[in-house]
Write an enzyme that holds these catalytic residues in place. Structure first.
Site, PDB file in Angstrom:
ATOM      1  CD1 TRP A 106      -1.944  -2.230   2.006  1.00 50.77           C
ATOM      2  CD2 TRP A 106      -2.864  -1.474   0.098  1.00 50.77           C
ATOM      3  NE1 TRP A 106      -2.888  -3.138   1.589  1.00 50.77           N
ATOM      4  CE2 TRP A 106      -3.454  -2.707   0.435  1.00 50.77           C
ATOM      5  CE3 TRP A 106      -3.269  -0.826  -1.067  1.00 50.77           C
ATOM      6  CZ2 TRP A 106      -4.450  -3.301  -0.347  1.00 50.77           C
ATOM      7  CZ3 TRP A 106      -4.255  -1.411  -1.855  1.00 50.77           C
ATOM      8  CH2 TRP A 106      -4.834  -2.637  -1.490  1.00 50.77           C
ATOM      9  CG  ASP A 176      -2.983   4.040   4.559  1.00 46.55           C
ATOM     10  OD1 ASP A 176      -3.993   3.868   5.275  1.00 46.55           O
ATOM     11  OD2 ASP A 176      -2.770   3.384   3.518  1.00 46.55           O
ATOM     12  CE  LYS A 200      -7.926  -2.202   5.633  1.00 41.32           C
ATOM     13  NZ  LYS A 200      -8.091  -3.389   4.823  1.00 41.32           N
TER      14      LYS A 200
HETATM   15  C1  LIG Z   1      -3.126   0.111   4.755  1.00 42.46           C
HETATM   16  C2  LIG Z   1      -4.048   0.145   3.592  1.00 42.46           C
HETATM   17  N1  LIG Z   1      -4.103   1.263   2.827  1.00 42.46           N
HETATM   18  C3  LIG Z   1      -4.917   1.347   1.761  1.00 42.46           C
HETATM   19  C4  LIG Z   1      -5.722   0.292   1.403  1.00 42.46           C
HETATM   20  C5  LIG Z   1      -6.613   0.429   0.204  1.00 42.46           C
HETATM   21  O1  LIG Z   1      -7.847   0.753   0.671  1.00 42.46           O
HETATM   22  P1  LIG Z   1      -9.167   0.808  -0.223  1.00 42.46           P
HETATM   23  O2  LIG Z   1      -9.418  -0.583  -0.696  1.00 42.46           O
HETATM   24  O3  LIG Z   1     -10.164   1.292   0.789  1.00 42.46           O
HETATM   25  O4  LIG Z   1      -8.942   1.771  -1.302  1.00 42.46           O
HETATM   26  C6  LIG Z   1      -5.731  -0.873   2.172  1.00 42.46           C
HETATM   27  C7  LIG Z   1      -6.632  -1.988   1.836  1.00 42.46           C
HETATM   28  O5  LIG Z   1      -6.711  -2.996   2.475  1.00 42.46           O
HETATM   29  C8  LIG Z   1      -4.880  -0.938   3.286  1.00 42.46           C
HETATM   30  O6  LIG Z   1      -4.841  -2.038   4.044  1.00 42.46           O
END
Ligand SMILES: Cc1ncc(COP(=O)(O)O)c(C=O)c1O
Length: 365
Positions: A106, A176, A200
């Site tokens: 991510w 994030d 989550k």
């Molecule tokens: C730490 C983290 N950031 C970003 C994301 C991406 O999120 P989204 O699917 O809500 O765009 C995730 C998805 O699991 C994640 O775990």
């Protein structure tokens, strides 16, 4: 499987388990919210009922996280993924430089997206060991004129978490927190911007929470799409367009539930106990191994392997049959991952450990 309610223990990385009590309350008022004759799903987002829901959700989140008045709380759409673009579009305001720490998939995606908008430097990365640890960085590692520094506080796929908040001096720190928000007390003032997808620890998928210091708002170029400017959402109390109403409502119910039960500290205590037990069992076992360095381990996502891909598959299938579902690691790395967010009861972790013991005995070489 929980014998009392017929529900499985769901170790999914997200969307994931929500507090049962909250879902039962939501079910009770699903078709008629507080006697107003409508479901929240059907309600105008401009109605007084829904405006009250949003205001209360924000107030409770502010209380839970101790968010200072000079920070805005925004309820947006587009997931963590859209924040990978919105952050650079809005925050690359002067030098157009930003520094990223890459600790997993991510974080890498966030950096790749930011590269479309400015001069992005990867100041540290743990990719050399398949992201098994969180690098230590200090103030000198960042470019003095960087507009911001970006970190991924909890790495959902690799099961790592920052054991410290990097000191970036006067450079705004962006985090994030999609997979760890509300699992521990954090000092919001150490961050310029925090973002987290809801699916989550907060609510069903659909809303992304952005907590942003006011002095970072208002620098987006005029030619970006209107929706992508934080200022637009801040000025319209997250009602510039139709927000994800039902998800915001459930998020608000989860916030209330956490507050009613003493806020974040008792949850964090429970999270430490749950993860501690599981890591201890893994570390003492002959069959399972956790690839993550001890000081970087996540309380939310516990990653482990047997070292034999076929045995891992057997583990996941047999666990599923025993009512322990979604234990497969992310499709990019395989192995196992137990996501044990706030709503996973301690009994779920105990049931997993008992299953792991039994599986180890049955499959000893
Ligand atoms: C730490 C983290 N950031 C970003 C994301 C991406 O999120 P989204 O699917 O809500 O765009 C995730 C998805 O699991 C994640 O775990």
């Amino acid at each position: 499987m929980n014998k009392d309610n017929g529900r499985v223990f769901n170790f999914s990385a997200g969307p994931s388990m929500l507090p049962l009590e909250v879902m039962e309350d939501v079910a009770k008022e699903l078709t008629n919210y507080m006697g107003c004759g409508q479901s929240v799903m059907e309600m105008s987002h401009r109605s007084k009922e829904f405006v009250a829901i949003t205001e209360e959700a924000e107030k409770n989140l502010r209380e839970l996280m101790n968010i200072p008045d000079n920070y805005k709380v925004l309820f947006l759409q587009g997931g963590g993924t859209l924040q990978f673009s919105m952050v650079p579009m809005n925050l690359l305001k002067k030098s157009k430089k930003a520094d990223y720490i890459v600790t997993g998939t991510w974080a890498k995606k966030a950096a790749a997206e930011a590269k479309k908008f400015g001069d992005i430097k990867i100041v540290a990365s743990s990719e050399d060991t398949t992201f098994s640890y969180i690098p230590k960085v200090n103030k000198e590692d960042f470019r003095e004129d960087a507009d911001y520094v970006h970190i991924t506080f909890n790495n959902t796929i690799y099961g790592t978490h920052y054991g410290y908040i990097p000191d970036t001096g006067d450079i705004p720190l962006v985090a994030d927190m999609s997979s760890c928000i509300l699992s521990e007390e954090i000092d919001v003032t150490k961050f310029g911007l925090i973002y987290a997808g809801a699916q989550k620890n907060i609510a069903p998928a659909g809303v992304t929470i952005v907590i942003i210091k006011e002095d970072l708002i208002g620098f987006a170029p005029v030619d970006i799409p209107t929706y992508l400017d934080y200022k637009v959402h801040a000025e319209n109390d997250s009602m510039y367009n139709t927000p994800p109403c039902f998800t915001i409502y459930v998020a608000g119910e989860v916030f209330k539930h956490i507050l009613k039960n003493g806020g974040i500290p008792p949850l964090n205590k429970l999270d430490i106990e749950k993860a501690g037990k599981l890591y201890q069992f893994i570390d003492n076992s002959k069959l399972y191994k956790c690839p993550v360095q001890e000081d970087s381990r996540s309380l939310m996502n516990v990653v482990f392997v047997t070292g034999d891909a076929e045995l891992d598959k057997k583990f996941i299938a047999e666990a599923k049959a025993a009512g322990l579902v979604n234990l497969g690691g992310h499709r990019s790395i395989g192995g196992m991952r137990a996501s044990i967010y706030n709503a996973m009861p301690a009994e779920g972790v105990d049931a997993l450990i008992n299953f792991m013991k039994k599986f180890e005995e049955e499959n000893a070489k």
